[in-house]
Design a protein around this motif. Structure first.
Motif, short mmCIF file in Angstrom:
data_model
loop_
_atom_site.label_atom_id
_atom_site.label_comp_id
_atom_site.label_asym_id
_atom_site.label_seq_id
_atom_site.Cartn_x
_atom_site.Cartn_y
_atom_site.Cartn_z
N LEU A 151 10.99 11.69 37.94
CA LEU A 151 12.27 10.79 38.29
C LEU A 151 12.20 9.43 37.98
N PRO A 152 12.85 9.03 36.74
CA PRO A 152 13.02 7.72 36.48
C PRO A 152 13.52 6.80 37.34
N ARG A 153 12.86 5.54 37.64
CA ARG A 153 13.40 4.72 38.69
C ARG A 153 13.96 3.68 38.07
N GLY A 154 14.84 2.89 38.85
CA GLY A 154 15.69 1.79 38.58
C GLY A 154 16.85 1.93 37.66
N ARG A 155 17.42 0.79 37.17
CA ARG A 155 18.53 0.92 36.16
C ARG A 155 18.08 1.22 34.86
N ILE A 156 18.74 2.15 34.21
CA ILE A 156 18.31 2.62 33.01
C ILE A 156 19.36 2.84 32.00
N GLU A 157 19.19 2.44 30.80
CA GLU A 157 20.28 2.53 29.84
C GLU A 157 20.00 3.91 29.06
N VAL A 158 20.91 4.78 29.20
CA VAL A 158 20.74 5.94 28.09
C VAL A 158 21.75 6.07 27.06
N ARG A 159 21.71 6.70 26.21
CA ARG A 159 22.68 7.39 25.07
C ARG A 159 22.35 8.65 24.57
N ARG A 162 18.77 16.30 35.59
CA ARG A 162 18.81 15.47 36.57
C ARG A 162 20.05 14.78 36.73
N VAL A 163 20.73 14.67 38.04
CA VAL A 163 21.90 13.82 38.13
C VAL A 163 21.60 12.36 37.69
N PHE A 164 22.60 11.93 36.96
CA PHE A 164 22.69 10.62 36.62
C PHE A 164 24.09 9.74 37.23
N LEU A 165 23.70 8.72 37.78
CA LEU A 165 24.79 7.83 38.28
C LEU A 165 25.28 6.86 37.43
N PRO A 166 26.04 6.82 36.68
CA PRO A 166 26.53 5.85 35.56
C PRO A 166 27.25 4.68 36.52
N GLU A 167 27.10 3.52 35.85
CA GLU A 167 27.83 2.43 36.59
C GLU A 167 29.45 2.49 36.41
N GLY A 168 29.97 2.72 37.63
CA GLY A 168 31.45 2.61 37.53
C GLY A 168 32.05 3.91 36.81
N ALA A 169 31.24 5.09 37.18
CA ALA A 169 31.85 6.43 36.56
C ALA A 169 31.26 7.35 37.26
N ALA A 170 31.94 8.45 37.08
CA ALA A 170 31.53 9.75 37.89
C ALA A 170 30.00 10.35 37.69
N PRO A 171 29.29 11.11 38.43
CA PRO A 171 27.81 11.40 38.18
C PRO A 171 27.93 12.46 36.97
N LEU A 172 27.08 12.61 36.49
CA LEU A 172 26.75 13.53 35.30
C LEU A 172 25.56 14.15 35.36
N TRP A 224 29.59 10.63 21.18
CA TRP A 224 28.36 10.01 21.29
C TRP A 224 28.82 9.08 22.14
N SER A 225 27.64 9.06 23.26
CA SER A 225 28.21 8.24 24.39
C SER A 225 26.86 7.14 24.74
N ALA A 226 27.12 6.19 25.49
CA ALA A 226 26.17 5.27 25.96
C ALA A 226 26.50 4.80 27.18
N GLY A 227 25.65 4.11 27.96
CA GLY A 227 25.81 3.44 29.35
C GLY A 227 24.54 3.05 29.91
N ALA A 228 24.79 2.52 31.02
CA ALA A 228 23.59 2.45 32.24
C ALA A 228 23.84 2.89 33.50
N GLY A 229 22.85 3.03 34.41
CA GLY A 229 23.04 3.54 35.74
C GLY A 229 21.54 3.95 36.17
N ARG A 230 21.61 4.96 37.19
CA ARG A 230 20.53 5.21 37.86
C ARG A 230 20.35 6.51 37.86
N PHE A 231 19.15 7.25 38.20
CA PHE A 231 18.97 8.86 38.18
C PHE A 231 19.10 8.81 39.72
N ASP A 232 19.86 9.86 40.21
CA ASP A 232 20.07 10.31 41.74
C ASP A 232 18.58 10.53 42.29
#
Length: 242
Positions: free
Chosen positions: A128-136, A98-108, A68-76
């Protein structure tokens, strides 16, 4: 001599069939064990839901594990990916990624959920969701690809259609600046993001009980061949003149 030769040939075919059926039964049994272990591991993760950072999606040592994982970032900004031939409630459609760009981590890759396909098989639009988004959600290995034929990815419109999901192939096709993590994130269904989805892992493949059922059938066929061969052998022996 002819009868003995025919008997030997018959037993040779019978033994080959028995060996084949037993191997198929063992393979089905092993698949049942593997899938049951997977379901048990996922059930434990979902029961605890102890979130690890999204960066762990890139941990090669855990590429076949579940977290189970959680973090924030933005969609490419690159276009969506549609994984074709995906079943849900008896209907055929696609899974949207969609490609997600987590803060300080590799894209997934993030699994946004399932969408139906119209009769003309036009791929549905994926927001395409815009801006900083928290995902889990649940970090999982990519869906099983089965027999790999060709590259498995083709450009269509603004996105790409996939017949299988290989993060390395997708990374090259999308010309990403960094390779995608080997695991994908299946979004928590409770999040107000994406499309129809759940955390069931076997929606497009056989569950353990089906594999066990097939294993029983193969073993039964092996026994049936053996019994038939024995009956025919004893019947011929009784009919032969003393």
């Amino acid at each position: 001599m002819t009868r003995k030769r025919n008997l030997a040939v018959g037993w040779a075919f019978a033994l080959l069939a028995i060996v084949l059926f037993v191997k198929l039964g063992l393979w089905q049994s092993q698949r049942a064990v593997e899938k049951q272990a997977m379901l048990d591991a996922v059930a434990q993760v979902l029961a605890q839901r102890r979130a690890v950072p999204l960066a762990q999606a890139a941990d090669a040592a855990r590429r076949h594990a579940y977290d189970w994982s959680a973090g924030a970032g933005r969609f490419d900004d690159r276009g969506p990916l549609w994984l074709d031939n995906q079943q849900r409630d008896g209907r055929t459609g696609v899974r949207a990624y969609r490609v997600f760009l987590p803060e300080g981590a590799a894209p997934l890759l993030v699994d946004l959920g399932w969408l139906p396909l119209p009769a003309d098989r036009a791929m549905p639009a994926i927001a395409l969701p815009r801006g900083r988004i928290e995902v889990r959600g649940l970090l999982v290995p990519p869906p099983s690809s089965g027999l790999a034929l060709g590259s498995g990815i083709a450009r269509q419109g603004e996105g790409w259609v996939l017949t299988r999901l290989d993060p390395e192939v997708v990374s090259r096709a999308l010309a990403l600046p960094a390779p995608l993590a080997p695991r994908v994130l299946r979004l928590d269904p409770a999040l107000p993001l994406g499309y129809a989805r759940d955390l069931q892992l076997l929606a497009n493949t056989l569950p353990p009980e089906r594999h066990r059922g097939y294993a029983v059938q193969w073993f039964a066929l092996a026994i049936a061949v053996l019994v038939t061969a024995l009956i025919l052998t004893f019947r011929k022996a009784r009919n032969e003149p003393s």
